[in-house]
Design a protein around this motif. Structure first.
Motif, mmCIF file in Angstrom:
data_model
loop_
_atom_site.group_PDB
_atom_site.id
_atom_site.type_symbol
_atom_site.label_atom_id
_atom_site.label_comp_id
_atom_site.label_asym_id
_atom_site.label_seq_id
_atom_site.Cartn_x
_atom_site.Cartn_y
_atom_site.Cartn_z
ATOM 1 N N PRO A 1 0.133 25.275 -6.035
ATOM 2 C CA PRO A 1 -0.538 26.047 -4.973
ATOM 3 C C PRO A 1 -1.529 25.230 -4.149
ATOM 4 N N ASN A 2 -2.057 24.146 -4.735
ATOM 5 C CA ASN A 2 -3.066 23.362 -4.007
ATOM 6 C C ASN A 2 -2.452 22.147 -3.307
ATOM 7 N N GLU A 3 -1.203 22.258 -2.905
ATOM 8 C CA GLU A 3 -0.464 21.136 -2.330
ATOM 9 C C GLU A 3 -0.118 21.395 -0.867
ATOM 10 N N CYS A 4 -0.208 20.335 -0.050
ATOM 11 C CA CYS A 4 0.247 20.367 1.341
ATOM 12 C C CYS A 4 1.320 19.292 1.513
ATOM 13 N N LEU A 5 2.384 19.616 2.226
ATOM 14 C CA LEU A 5 3.453 18.655 2.451
ATOM 15 C C LEU A 5 3.232 17.912 3.763
ATOM 16 N N TRP A 6 3.222 16.589 3.679
ATOM 17 C CA TRP A 6 3.017 15.735 4.849
ATOM 18 C C TRP A 6 4.387 15.289 5.364
ATOM 19 N N THR A 7 4.781 15.790 6.520
ATOM 20 C CA THR A 7 6.154 15.636 6.997
ATOM 21 C C THR A 7 6.291 14.725 8.223
ATOM 22 N N GLU B 1 9.164 12.677 12.476
ATOM 23 C CA GLU B 1 8.958 11.756 13.592
ATOM 24 C C GLU B 1 9.328 10.307 13.281
ATOM 25 N N ARG B 2 9.667 10.013 12.046
ATOM 26 C CA ARG B 2 9.977 8.651 11.606
ATOM 27 C C ARG B 2 8.785 7.718 11.769
ATOM 28 N N LYS B 3 7.575 8.259 11.644
ATOM 29 C CA LYS B 3 6.380 7.434 11.592
ATOM 30 C C LYS B 3 5.357 8.176 10.752
ATOM 31 N N LEU B 4 4.478 7.419 10.091
ATOM 32 C CA LEU B 4 3.517 8.045 9.188
ATOM 33 C C LEU B 4 2.433 8.784 9.946
ATOM 34 N N CYS C 1 0.838 -1.196 0.000
ATOM 35 C CA CYS C 1 0.000 0.000 0.000
ATOM 36 C C CYS C 1 0.873 1.246 0.000
ATOM 37 N N ALA C 2 0.555 2.195 -0.848
ATOM 38 C CA ALA C 2 1.282 3.450 -0.865
ATOM 39 C C ALA C 2 0.899 4.265 0.367
ATOM 40 N N PRO C 3 1.863 4.818 1.105
ATOM 41 C CA PRO C 3 1.538 5.636 2.281
ATOM 42 C C PRO C 3 0.665 6.823 1.898
ATOM 43 N N ALA C 4 -0.326 7.119 2.711
ATOM 44 C CA ALA C 4 -1.229 8.244 2.422
ATOM 45 C C ALA C 4 -1.743 8.829 3.728
ATOM 46 N N HIS C 5 -1.924 10.136 3.743
ATOM 47 C CA HIS C 5 -2.485 10.836 4.896
ATOM 48 C C HIS C 5 -3.931 10.373 5.094
ATOM 49 N N PRO C 6 -4.415 10.270 6.342
ATOM 50 C CA PRO C 6 -5.799 9.852 6.573
ATOM 51 C C PRO C 6 -6.823 10.623 5.757
ATOM 52 N N GLN C 7 -6.610 11.914 5.596
ATOM 53 C CA GLN C 7 -7.548 12.719 4.799
ATOM 54 C C GLN C 7 -7.617 12.216 3.370
ATOM 55 N N GLN C 8 -6.460 11.877 2.790
ATOM 56 C CA GLN C 8 -6.434 11.396 1.415
ATOM 57 C C GLN C 8 -7.156 10.066 1.285
ATOM 58 N N LEU C 9 -6.961 9.179 2.259
ATOM 59 C CA LEU C 9 -7.620 7.876 2.228
ATOM 60 C C LEU C 9 -9.133 8.022 2.356
ATOM 61 N N ILE C 10 -9.569 8.974 3.175
ATOM 62 C CA ILE C 10 -10.999 9.216 3.337
ATOM 63 C C ILE C 10 -11.585 9.829 2.077
ATOM 64 N N CYS C 11 -10.856 10.758 1.464
ATOM 65 C CA CYS C 11 -11.326 11.365 0.216
ATOM 66 C C CYS C 11 -11.442 10.323 -0.900
ATOM 67 N N LYS D 1 -3.896 18.393 -2.847
ATOM 68 C CA LYS D 1 -2.927 17.319 -3.040
ATOM 69 C C LYS D 1 -2.033 17.245 -1.808
ATOM 70 N N ILE D 2 -1.973 16.065 -1.181
ATOM 71 C CA ILE D 2 -1.118 15.874 -0.014
ATOM 72 C C ILE D 2 0.076 15.019 -0.428
ATOM 73 N N THR D 3 1.258 15.602 -0.323
ATOM 74 C CA THR D 3 2.484 14.937 -0.761
ATOM 75 C C THR D 3 3.304 14.488 0.434
ATOM 76 N N THR D 4 3.671 13.212 0.452
ATOM 77 C CA THR D 4 4.471 12.670 1.549
ATOM 78 C C THR D 4 5.935 13.036 1.366
ATOM 79 N N CYS D 5 6.534 13.610 2.418
ATOM 80 C CA CYS D 5 7.960 13.952 2.391
ATOM 81 C C CYS D 5 8.760 12.859 3.086
ATOM 82 N N TYR D 6 9.700 12.255 2.362
ATOM 83 C CA TYR D 6 10.547 11.226 2.938
ATOM 84 C C TYR D 6 11.933 11.755 3.290
ATOM 85 N N MET D 7 12.412 12.734 2.535
ATOM 86 C CA MET D 7 13.744 13.263 2.770
ATOM 87 C C MET D 7 13.818 14.689 2.236
#
Length: 223
Positions: free
Chosen positions: A172-178, A183-186, A31-41, A158-164
């Motif tokens: 402009p419509n993007e949020c970075l999920w850090t 914290e080294r956890k999703l 499964c690709a990691p995703a923010h809870p909001q994205q999974l609900i959407c 758009k919620i983008t996962t930051c790994y590094m």
């Protein structure tokens, strides 16, 4: 050949280790990691429910199909999404094998869950490990409040996962999920307490839980 920056090398190793652990936990399910909001959407159905019972059933009517499904009988407590397709959900289905992303739930009629899933053409509700499925008591107060409206206000974001690092906004419509980066956890502080909301000018930004946001607002805090 140039050497990799030690910091980037460490971060890359951490990401690879995290990916391997996810694969180990879910066997062949990926499964690709995703923010809870994205999974609900992305889900067709979002409900709060208790699991009353479970039984193993055939995956289809085809006698040559040897796959099995777990049929969970549920008691629906509240529906947050999916009204236009179903009114009351009595059963949810998941693959029997964890390698096919099957979900194991406590069928003791006591524990409440937040269940998200898809509605199949035959009306059955399918859930799997790639959906957002959490014990209700494990959700933060902000997450519970966001289920009513706030998350869906940001479904166009758009919620983008930051790994590094470096990690930066590209639209402009993007949020970075850090959470993973910091914290080294999703599912860290950002996942539990923030929603990515679209503002009236079309841009998106993080909003911390609290009173429902106004149509026009500024960020209370940036994670």
């Amino acid at each position: 050949m140039p050497l990799m920056n030690p910091v980037h090398s460490t971060l890359l190793s951490s990401v690879l280790l995290f990916t391997l652990r996810i694969q180990e936990l879910a066997d062949a399910c990926s499964c690709a990691p995703a923010h809870p909001q994205q999974l609900i959407c992305d889900s067709a159905l979002v409900i709060r429910a208790k699991i009353s019972s479970e039984k193993v059933v055939p995956a289809s009517d085809d006698p040559l199909d040897t796959h099995k499904m777990i049929q969970y009988e549920i008691k629906q407590i509240k529906m947050f999404k999916g009204f236009e397709k179903v009114n009351d959900v009595q059963y949810v289905y998941t693959p029997f094998d964890s390698s096919l992303c099957g979900v194991k739930l406590d069928a003791n009629n006591k524990k409440q869950y937040l269940l998200t899933g898809q509605i199949l053409n035959d009306g059955k509700v399918l859930i799997h490990l790639c959906n957002y499925i959490e014990p209700w008591d494990d959700l933060s107060l902000s997450q519970k409040k966001s289920l009513n409206q706030r998350y869906q206000m940001g479904c166009g974001c758009k919620i983008t996962t930051c790994y590094m690092v470096p990690c930066s906004i590209t639209t402009p419509n993007e949020c970075l999920w850090t959470d993973w980066l910091i914290e080294r956890k999703l599912y860290g502080h950002q996942a539990k307490h923030y929603a990515c909301i679209k503002r009236s000018d079309g841009t998106c930004s993080w909003y911390r839980g609290g009173p429902p946001p106004e149509k026009v607002f500024t960020d209370i805090s940036e994670p």
